[in-house]
Design a protein around this motif. Sequence first.
Motif, PDB file in Angstrom:
ATOM      1  N   UNK A   7       0.832  -1.203   0.000  1.00  0.00           N
ATOM      2  CA  UNK A   7       0.000   0.000   0.000  1.00  0.00           C
ATOM      3  C   UNK A   7       0.861   1.245   0.000  1.00  0.00           C
ATOM      4  N   UNK A   8       1.871   1.259   0.839  1.00  0.00           N
ATOM      5  CA  UNK A   8       2.770   2.411   0.916  1.00  0.00           C
ATOM      6  C   UNK A   8       3.498   2.598  -0.415  1.00  0.00           C
ATOM      7  N   UNK A   9       3.964   1.523  -0.996  1.00  0.00           N
ATOM      8  CA  UNK A   9       4.685   1.612  -2.264  1.00  0.00           C
ATOM      9  C   UNK A   9       3.773   2.140  -3.374  1.00  0.00           C
ATOM     10  N   UNK A  10       2.532   1.649  -3.421  1.00  0.00           N
ATOM     11  CA  UNK A  10       1.581   2.109  -4.433  1.00  0.00           C
ATOM     12  C   UNK A  10       1.308   3.598  -4.273  1.00  0.00           C
ATOM     13  N   UNK A  16      -0.471  11.407  -8.830  1.00  0.00           N
ATOM     14  CA  UNK A  16      -1.634  12.256  -8.607  1.00  0.00           C
ATOM     15  C   UNK A  16      -2.518  11.642  -7.521  1.00  0.00           C
ATOM     16  N   UNK A  17      -2.967  12.465  -6.598  1.00  0.00           N
ATOM     17  CA  UNK A  17      -3.799  11.984  -5.497  1.00  0.00           C
ATOM     18  C   UNK A  17      -5.115  11.413  -6.017  1.00  0.00           C
ATOM     19  N   UNK A  18      -5.657  11.992  -7.077  1.00  0.00           N
ATOM     20  CA  UNK A  18      -6.933  11.514  -7.625  1.00  0.00           C
ATOM     21  C   UNK A  18      -6.846  10.064  -8.088  1.00  0.00           C
ATOM     22  N   UNK A  19      -5.670   9.618  -8.484  1.00  0.00           N
ATOM     23  CA  UNK A  19      -5.506   8.226  -8.893  1.00  0.00           C
ATOM     24  C   UNK A  19      -5.673   7.268  -7.716  1.00  0.00           C
ATOM     25  N   UNK A  20      -5.397   7.742  -6.509  1.00  0.00           N
ATOM     26  CA  UNK A  20      -5.538   6.896  -5.332  1.00  0.00           C
ATOM     27  C   UNK A  20      -6.992   6.761  -4.884  1.00  0.00           C
ATOM     28  N   UNK A  21      -7.798   7.742  -5.252  1.00  0.00           N
ATOM     29  CA  UNK A  21      -9.182   7.758  -4.830  1.00  0.00           C
ATOM     30  C   UNK A  21     -10.046   7.039  -5.862  1.00  0.00           C
ATOM     31  N   UNK A  22      -9.890   5.733  -5.914  1.00  0.00           N
ATOM     32  CA  UNK A  22     -10.643   4.928  -6.866  1.00  0.00           C
ATOM     33  C   UNK A  22     -12.019   4.626  -6.297  1.00  0.00           C
TER      34      UNK A  22
END
Length: 55
Positions: A7-10, A16-22
Amino acid sequence: MQLDHYTVRRQARTPDVDDLLVQVTYRRTLLDDFMPYIYKRFAEGCHNVGQPDLP
């Protein structure tokens, strides 16, 4: 923080932060077929797993 290293590596590699907010999609569970019965029993006041079926 007890985070998984994957998770930390990803998160570290994502620019972009928006990519994390799936968007979370609905996934079926083993309980899905029993949910109507579980909701019915809860509405009847059965909040204890060990409580027997009473008429």
